[in-house]
Write an enzyme that holds these catalytic residues in place. Structure first.
Site, short mmCIF file in Angstrom:
data_model
loop_
_atom_site.label_atom_id
_atom_site.label_comp_id
_atom_site.label_asym_id
_atom_site.label_seq_id
_atom_site.Cartn_x
_atom_site.Cartn_y
_atom_site.Cartn_z
N PHE A 97 0.84 -1.19 0.00
CA PHE A 97 0.00 0.00 0.00
C PHE A 97 0.88 1.25 0.00
O PHE A 97 1.93 1.28 0.65
CB PHE A 97 -0.92 -0.01 1.22
CG PHE A 97 -2.00 1.03 1.15
CD1 PHE A 97 -3.10 0.86 0.32
CD2 PHE A 97 -1.89 2.21 1.88
CE1 PHE A 97 -4.08 1.82 0.24
CE2 PHE A 97 -2.88 3.18 1.81
CZ PHE A 97 -3.98 3.00 0.98
N ASP A 135 1.42 -5.34 8.15
CA ASP A 135 0.28 -4.46 7.95
C ASP A 135 -0.95 -5.35 7.86
O ASP A 135 -1.07 -6.17 6.94
CB ASP A 135 0.46 -3.64 6.67
CG ASP A 135 -0.68 -2.67 6.42
OD1 ASP A 135 -1.82 -2.96 6.85
OD2 ASP A 135 -0.46 -1.65 5.75
N TYR A 178 -11.27 0.98 10.29
CA TYR A 178 -12.45 1.46 9.56
C TYR A 178 -12.87 0.56 8.41
O TYR A 178 -13.88 0.81 7.77
CB TYR A 178 -12.23 2.89 9.04
CG TYR A 178 -10.91 3.16 8.37
CD1 TYR A 178 -10.66 2.74 7.08
CD2 TYR A 178 -9.91 3.86 9.05
CE1 TYR A 178 -9.44 2.99 6.47
CE2 TYR A 178 -8.69 4.12 8.45
CZ TYR A 178 -8.46 3.69 7.16
OH TYR A 178 -7.25 3.94 6.56
N LYS A 179 -12.11 -0.51 8.15
CA LYS A 179 -12.49 -1.44 7.09
C LYS A 179 -13.38 -2.53 7.69
O LYS A 179 -14.56 -2.31 7.95
CB LYS A 179 -11.25 -2.01 6.42
CG LYS A 179 -10.33 -0.98 5.77
CD LYS A 179 -9.15 -1.63 5.11
CE LYS A 179 -8.10 -0.62 4.67
NZ LYS A 179 -8.58 0.32 3.66
N ARG A 236 -12.40 -3.60 -7.00
CA ARG A 236 -12.26 -4.51 -5.87
C ARG A 236 -13.66 -4.77 -5.31
O ARG A 236 -14.40 -3.83 -5.00
CB ARG A 236 -11.36 -3.93 -4.79
CG ARG A 236 -9.92 -3.73 -5.23
CD ARG A 236 -9.03 -3.36 -4.05
NE ARG A 236 -9.55 -2.21 -3.33
CZ ARG A 236 -8.98 -1.70 -2.23
NH1 ARG A 236 -7.91 -2.26 -1.72
NH2 ARG A 236 -9.49 -0.65 -1.63
#
Length: 408
Positions: free
Chosen positions: A126, A203, A228-229, A377
């Site tokens: 990322f 991560d 938050y995912k 995605r």
């Protein structure tokens, strides 16, 4: 339609389907396929936030810090660690953003390996991970060894074996690759890095809450992840950091703030770090932002992490099956591993016209996630996403591609 009938049967047999009623409804929504970017809010969170504002913030005011707030980052960290991360107590804390925590732990790790001049990362990690690593490398005079990975895959054990050596201070990888969904072999990679004397930072942003994580069992040194995912903490919710117990007192994080001090309210002249995991905090914890995470960790614990993973596998298998039937004839390519043991909870699809149709889909309340140059995605959050919703979203993509194809 046959596909929708099949999806309805899968929903009827799904033991987790009942949990969808726990989330705030959106009557206009056709399909939300972006849980890997931002999870949906829980109804319980609406009540919790109202209660917090009225009773704790409004009722107790500044007394709340002494009564319960000050230890919330570590207390919730312990709960998250036990339920989601495979981490014993005293090793996980929540506060700051993913970016800030990455900086803290990368900087602390390379300082703990003096004389080593190299850090290892993959080019498809990322952007934040890569950017922070580049900044620390420039700050500390380190060299980055970049690994080139398959865009539809990710970092392999063989690549790491060839890359690490006596100069390696730290390796930094994502457990689930943000683009492809590739699920790394974390235990094996950690062991290889340790054999070379390097520290390992994982991560967990795209795995926490949906993919089994066993930080203690892996022997992991450090980990960072957002909430938050798949942890449904809300926009900008604080991230978490894991530091293995044996390392805590020997690592020095670089952002010295009052909450990470031995006695915050002593207001001493010189900084003395707290013992244990609290030394990795810096500023005043975002107590309001932590409240939604409490609800989602409780829900995952109630549903059972193994059951959540089982449905994640079923959902992604179903999405690939439907994509093969509906979208492959348009030239769509599945850009995620087909082996569920190597796949997280999102499926990446590639087509040159996706950049054209994504706004069309959003305008019709079908919400996948677009990533340049040509991928969607399909992020599937097991406790809030049904097989029918997933199918409807993929049917909408098929219909949008038919419109684009006709225009051509």
């Amino acid at each position: 339609m046959v596909l929708l009938d099949q999806a309805a049967k899968l929903d009827a047999a799904d033991p987790l389907n009942r949990y969808r009623d726990r989330f705030v409804p959106n009557e206009d929504l056709v399909a939300y396929l972006d849980g890997n970017s931002l999870g949906r809010p829980l109804k319980a969170t609406v009540d919790r936030l109202r209660s917090f504002v009225e009773e704790q913030w409004g009722g107790r005011l500044i007394r709340g810090w002494d009564e319960r707030w000050l230890d919330t980052p570590a207390r919730l960290g312990d709960h998250l660690g036990r339920v989601v991360l495979g981490a014993a107590g005293g090793q996980t804390v929540i506060g700051d953003s993913t970016t800030v925590l990455l900086y803290k732990l990368i900087r602390a790790a390379v300082a703990a390996r003096p004389g080593r001049t190299e850090v290892v990362c993959d080019r498809d990690n990322f952007p934040t991970d890569r950017y922070i690593l580049q900044g620390v490398a420039a700050e500390c005079g380190l060299r980055i060894k970049w690994l080139d990975v398959d865009p539809a895959g990710g970092v392999t054990v063989d690549q790491v074996h060839k890359a690490v050596g006596s100069d390696t201070a730290l390796v930094l990888f994502s457990h689930v690759a943000y683009r492809s969904g590739w699920l790394a072999e974390a235990a094996e990679i950690t062991e290889l890095a340790h054999a070379a004397g390097a520290l390992v930072l994982w991560d967990l942003c795209h795995s926490a809450g949906v993919v089994p994580v066993e930080l203690d069992e892996w022997g992991a040194d450090l980990a960072v992840g957002c909430t938050y995912k798949f942890l449904n903490g809300g926009p900008g919710a604080p991230a978490f950091a894991y530091v293995r117990a044996e390392l805590q007192d020997s690592l020095q994080q670089p952002i010295w703030g009052w909450i990470g001090a031995r006695n915050p309210f002593e207001m001493g002249e010189r900084y003395e770090p707290a013992t244990g995991i609290r030394r990795f905090l810096s500023g005043t914890p975002p107590i309001l932002g932590l409240q939604p995470v409490i609800d989602m960790v409780e829900l995952i614990e109630e549903a059972g992490p193994a059951a959540v993973r089982a449905k994640s596998v079923q959902l992604t298998e179903h999405a690939i099956t439907v994509a093969d039937e509906l979208l492959t004839p348009h030239g769509v390519r599945v850009g995620s591993p087909r082996d569920s043991d190597r796949r997280g909870s999102h499926v990446t699809l590639a087509h040159p016209d996706f950049h054209t149709i994504v706004r069309h889909l959003w305008d019709r309340d079908v919400i996948p996630d677009f990533r340049n140059p040509d991928t969607l995605r399909i992020g599937l959050s097991p406790l809030s996403t049904s097989f029918t919703e997933t199918t409807r979203g993929l049917i909408a993509i098929d219909e949008a591609l038919r419109v684009v194809g006709g225009a051509h």
